[in-house]
Motif scaffolding. Structure first.
Motif, short mmCIF file in Angstrom:
data_model
loop_
_atom_site.label_atom_id
_atom_site.label_comp_id
_atom_site.label_asym_id
_atom_site.label_seq_id
_atom_site.Cartn_x
_atom_site.Cartn_y
_atom_site.Cartn_z
N LEU A 197 -7.03 -4.64 0.24
CA LEU A 197 -7.86 -4.31 1.40
C LEU A 197 -9.30 -4.77 1.19
O LEU A 197 -9.88 -5.44 2.04
CB LEU A 197 -7.83 -2.80 1.65
CG LEU A 197 -6.47 -2.26 2.10
CD1 LEU A 197 -6.42 -0.76 1.93
CD2 LEU A 197 -6.22 -2.64 3.55
N MET A 198 -9.87 -4.41 0.02
CA MET A 198 -11.26 -4.78 -0.23
C MET A 198 -11.38 -6.27 -0.54
O MET A 198 -12.30 -6.94 -0.08
CB MET A 198 -11.83 -3.96 -1.39
CG MET A 198 -12.03 -2.51 -1.04
SD MET A 198 -12.86 -1.60 -2.35
CE MET A 198 -11.57 -1.45 -3.55
N MET A 231 -11.84 -11.79 -3.56
CA MET A 231 -13.03 -12.01 -2.72
C MET A 231 -13.54 -13.43 -2.84
O MET A 231 -13.75 -14.11 -1.83
CB MET A 231 -14.15 -11.04 -3.12
CG MET A 231 -13.94 -9.63 -2.62
SD MET A 231 -15.37 -8.65 -3.04
CE MET A 231 -14.90 -7.05 -2.40
N THR A 270 -9.98 -7.55 -7.55
CA THR A 270 -10.69 -7.51 -6.27
C THR A 270 -11.69 -8.66 -6.19
O THR A 270 -11.76 -9.36 -5.18
CB THR A 270 -11.42 -6.17 -6.11
OG1 THR A 270 -10.50 -5.11 -6.34
CG2 THR A 270 -12.00 -6.02 -4.73
N GLY A 296 -3.31 0.01 -3.94
CA GLY A 296 -3.23 -1.08 -2.96
C GLY A 296 -4.58 -1.46 -2.39
O GLY A 296 -4.70 -2.46 -1.68
N SER A 297 -5.61 -0.68 -2.71
CA SER A 297 -6.95 -0.94 -2.16
C SER A 297 -7.49 -2.31 -2.57
O SER A 297 -8.34 -2.86 -1.87
CB SER A 297 -7.95 0.11 -2.63
OG SER A 297 -7.42 1.39 -2.47
N ALA A 347 -10.65 -6.70 10.42
CA ALA A 347 -10.75 -5.28 10.07
C ALA A 347 -9.86 -4.41 10.95
O ALA A 347 -9.37 -3.37 10.51
CB ALA A 347 -12.21 -4.82 10.17
N ILE A 401 0.84 -1.19 0.00
CA ILE A 401 0.00 0.00 0.00
C ILE A 401 0.88 1.25 0.00
O ILE A 401 0.60 2.22 -0.71
CB ILE A 401 -0.95 -0.01 1.22
CG1 ILE A 401 -1.90 -1.18 1.13
CG2 ILE A 401 -1.73 1.29 1.31
CD1 ILE A 401 -2.69 -1.43 2.39
N THR A 425 -11.12 -8.68 2.49
CA THR A 425 -12.15 -8.57 3.53
C THR A 425 -13.54 -8.86 2.95
O THR A 425 -14.37 -9.47 3.60
CB THR A 425 -12.18 -7.17 4.17
OG1 THR A 425 -12.28 -6.20 3.13
CG2 THR A 425 -10.92 -6.91 4.98
N GLY A 426 -13.78 -8.41 1.71
CA GLY A 426 -15.10 -8.56 1.10
C GLY A 426 -15.52 -10.01 0.95
O GLY A 426 -16.71 -10.32 0.96
N TYR A 468 -6.80 -4.58 9.05
CA TYR A 468 -6.92 -4.07 7.68
C TYR A 468 -7.25 -2.58 7.60
O TYR A 468 -6.94 -1.95 6.60
CB TYR A 468 -7.96 -4.90 6.90
CG TYR A 468 -7.33 -6.12 6.27
CD1 TYR A 468 -6.72 -7.09 7.04
CD2 TYR A 468 -7.32 -6.29 4.89
CE1 TYR A 468 -6.12 -8.20 6.47
CE2 TYR A 468 -6.72 -7.40 4.31
CZ TYR A 468 -6.14 -8.35 5.10
OH TYR A 468 -5.54 -9.44 4.53
N THR A 469 -7.91 -2.02 8.60
CA THR A 469 -8.14 -0.57 8.53
C THR A 469 -6.94 0.18 9.09
O THR A 469 -6.81 1.38 8.88
CB THR A 469 -9.40 -0.15 9.33
OG1 THR A 469 -9.29 -0.64 10.67
CG2 THR A 469 -10.66 -0.70 8.70
N THR A 470 -6.06 -0.52 9.81
CA THR A 470 -4.83 0.12 10.30
C THR A 470 -3.77 0.14 9.22
O THR A 470 -2.98 1.08 9.13
CB THR A 470 -4.28 -0.67 11.52
OG1 THR A 470 -5.34 -0.84 12.46
CG2 THR A 470 -3.16 0.09 12.20
N TYR A 523 -3.39 4.41 -3.67
CA TYR A 523 -4.77 3.98 -3.89
C TYR A 523 -4.84 2.59 -4.52
O TYR A 523 -5.70 1.78 -4.19
CB TYR A 523 -5.50 5.01 -4.76
CG TYR A 523 -6.76 4.47 -5.39
CD1 TYR A 523 -7.89 4.23 -4.62
CD2 TYR A 523 -6.81 4.15 -6.75
CE1 TYR A 523 -9.04 3.70 -5.18
CE2 TYR A 523 -7.94 3.62 -7.32
CZ TYR A 523 -9.05 3.39 -6.53
OH TYR A 523 -10.17 2.85 -7.09
N PRO A 539 -3.69 0.83 5.98
CA PRO A 539 -3.50 2.02 5.14
C PRO A 539 -2.73 3.12 5.86
O PRO A 539 -1.92 3.82 5.25
CB PRO A 539 -4.92 2.50 4.85
CG PRO A 539 -5.78 1.33 5.06
CD PRO A 539 -5.12 0.48 6.10
#
Lengths: 568, 88
Positions: free
Chosen positions: A77-78, A256, A252, A73-74, A290, A66, A81-82, A293-295, A71, A297
């Protein structure tokens, strides 16, 4: 205390903890060995699933990717987790209701076919083995770097630890150890970034800090980062995307459905007491995932910011002199993962996107998470903690994968196909032997990693996405899908994905055998091989539906099975 | 349980899952990838909105979706009287 000693102490303490848990949670029956007796509380199972799912790749590599992709690298992340949303709503509750031990077992019974079961076992083993080699390598690297032993000693130590608790405890031992490993890894991941977020923005929560202004300034951190990377000639951090929109979409989606189709994650939902618990357990798993994963970025953006600030100080026209480089710079130079070359001979460090003038000739992405605390000047115990966290992430995933492999061998192949008349005790012993063999095999492959180790993540996800996921989905949501359709679909999805990956990356990843070359003009619709799992899954669905129309309809028994699993 | 209850339960189930998956698609593939540039014109603190969805918002939404699913399904179980396990 020296960093070396601290690292030994912290890593040693966590290992003592894992082995202690293993002795306490020994498995006595096949049910305890395969699914921990089906008694795990949904929150605890969520935590174990999170540790199972988050590998060395999530812990060490993702934030680094990332940091340099911004961006772009998203997708990780998605994507990573998705898949849990699909798992929670489309697979987990129904497979829990089915209430047996393995994924191939479900496919075999739902499609009333031994062939289907064997095809599923093959998909499972190929996907899990490719994945486990990467984990073994991660364990070896982490040990050798932090404990300063050579790579093979590191790997053998890791194998021994996994052997002790996985063979002895089976799923029961693994589950409780994974809970401990989750605590270690999440603590190790978040502590450094909380400090760094405080230093940079004054806000201790990295998720908020990333969207805040810099300490003592009116400028937002991300705006400043955009500006400094553009000044150095890179793409703007918050909008840069290496991939086309179509590729981001397909990539992505592949991650998933690959996530939802990976057997070592699916079998975790066999361990909870009820269908209701399976539903909420997927939610808890995602909560715990999460948090990391939210940390990530924030870790990525802040590491990039600090790195640039060190080598070419922001808000100052002076460049850092090479002789005045900080200690962490020297440490990582010795590993060869960070490299400076004084091209214009002025003794200063120039860092830019222009390859002619850039003097930071190598900044390996994988060092970002590990070097982050050092770059920010955090104390030694925080750095030692990162070592323990990285090992916890790699060990927990390896154990989960090894269990999936061994249960497929002992339960599906041995008990299900070759020797249906063995007793429970014999099966339990067989699964322990299968586990031991799997560990030794994975260790051997980790010591002599085949050339293709680096490219295999695409294959593992591609396989899970293109073969197992569609078969499971149709097995639950279709009352008409028959065995011929499902088998044809699995083979077609698997075949087309393998063909595409191999034709662009080389047969078994030997680059010289790639007959179309890893080049964009040759990609089908411009989709890159790593993102092809989504297309493979689509092919699987289509072939299955067409073949199903022209072959014998589903048996009444299979229809009844589908109706039964649909209600809790 | 009669076949009719079974059918009604399954229809409600599919409707719920479909609705939730639409939201799942909208926040990740929609806001995070397809419409990211349009959304980047708006801001959420220091975040560009599209970027925020791609790296933060979509993940939070996923978590909420699963818990909403678990809760709504429990309600459906009760409504159609199909949960024979009690509260676990």
């Amino acid at each position: 205390m020296s960093l070396q000693l601290l690292t030994y102490l912290i890593v040693g303490a966590t290992f003592a903890l894992y082995i202690g848990i293993a002795i306490w949670a020994r498995a006595g029956s096949t049910s305890e060995f395969y699914v921990a007796g089906g008694h795990i509380n949904p929150v605890a199972n969520g935590m174990a699933t999170a540790a199972d799912w988050m590998s060395a790749a999530s812990f060490i590599s993702m934030a680094g990717m990332i940091a340099f992709l911004g961006y772009g690298g998203s997708i990780f992340l998605m994507g990573w987790t998705g898949g849990f949303v699909l798992l929670a709503m489309c697979l987990a509750p129904y497979l829990r209701k089915y209430g047996k031990f393995t994924v191939p077992e479900f496919i075999g019974e739902r499609y009333y076919s031994r062939t289907a079961r064997i095809v599923a076992v093959i998909c499972l083993i190929v996907a899990s083995v490719t994945y486990v080699i990467g984990q073994m390598k991660g364990i070896g690297v982490a040990f050798s770097r932090f404990l300063e032993v050579d790579y093979s000693t590191g790997l053998l130590t890791g194998m021994l630890i996994v052997f002790v608790y996985a063979v002895m405890g089976g799923m029961k031992g693994i589950t409780y150890t994974q809970i401990a490993q989750y605590c270690v890894l999440i603590f190790a991941y978040t502590v450094p970034v909380v400090f760094i977020s405080l230093q940079l923005t004054g806000n201790p929560l990295p998720q908020i800090g990333l969207g805040s202004t810099l300490v003592g300034q009116d400028t937002y951190l991300l705006d400043k980062l955009d500006q400094i990377v553009v000044d150095l000639g890179f793409d703007q951090y918050t909008t840069s995307a290496k991939l086309s929109t179509l590729n981001m979409f397909a990539y992505t989606l592949s991650l998933m459905i690959g996530t939802a189709g990976l057997p070592h994650v699916i079998i975790r939902f066999f361990t909870v007491p009820s269908v209701k618990a399976a539903r909420s357990s997927a939610g808890w798993a995602l909560v715990f995932i999460a948090i990391l994963y939210t940390t990530a970025p924030a870790v990525g953006a802040m590491a990039r910011f600090n790195l640039i600030d060190t080598v070419s100080p922001i808000d100052s026209s002076e460049q850092l002199a090479y002789d005045e480089r900080p200690q962490w710079f020297k440490n990582w130079e010795t590993t060869g993962l960070l490299k400076h070359e004084d091209k214009n001979g002025d003794g200063l460090i120039q860092y830019s996107a222009d390859t002619d003038t850039n003097e930071m000739v190598r900044v390996d992405r994988d060092i970002m998470v590990l070097a982050n605390p050092e770059i920010a000047g955090l104390p030694n115990w925080v750095i030692a903690l990162i070592a323990a966290g990285g090992l916890a992430a790699a060990l927990s995933t390896a154990a989960g994968l090894l269990l999936a492999i061994s249960s497929a061998i002992s339960h599906d192949l041995l008990k299900g196909v070759f020797k249906p008349d063995i007793t429970e005790k014999q099966e339990l012993n067989a699964s322990r032997v299968a586990m031991a063999v799997a560990i030794v095999g994975a260790g051997y492959l980790g010591l002599n990693p085949p050339d293709f180790a680096a490219g295999t993540v695409a294959l593992a996800f591609g396989l899970a996405a293109s073969s197992l996921f569609p078969a499971l989905m149709m097995g639950i949501f279709s009352l008409r899908m028959n065995s011929a359709g499902a088998i044809a679909g699995m083979v077609a999805g698997l075949g087309v994905t393998l063909l595409y990956v191999f034709q662009h990356k080389g047969i078994m990843f030997v680059a010289s055998t790639s007959f179309l070359g890893d080049m964009q003009p040759n990609w089908f619709l411009g989709i890159e091989p790593n993102a092809f799992g989504a297309v493979g899954a689509l092919v699987n669905f289509m072939v299955a539906v067409i073949v199903c129309r022209f072959t014998q309809p589903i048996t009444e028994q299979a229809k009844q099975l589908v109706l039964t699993i649909r209600t809790p | 349980m009669t076949t009719d209850t079974h059918r009604a339960y399954w229809r409600d189930n599919l409707k719920l899952v479909f609705t939730l998956l639409c939201i799942w698609f909208a926040v990740s593939f929609g806001a995070g990838i397809l419409f990211v540039e349009e959304l980047n014109q708006f801001r959420l603190g220091g975040y560009k909105l599209g970027f925020w969805f791609a790296q933060q918002g979509s993940i939070y939404t996923f978590v909420i979706l699963i818990f909403v699913y678990a809760r709504m399904m429990a309600r459906l179980d009760k409504k159609h009287g199909v949960n024979r396990e009690g509260d676990l």
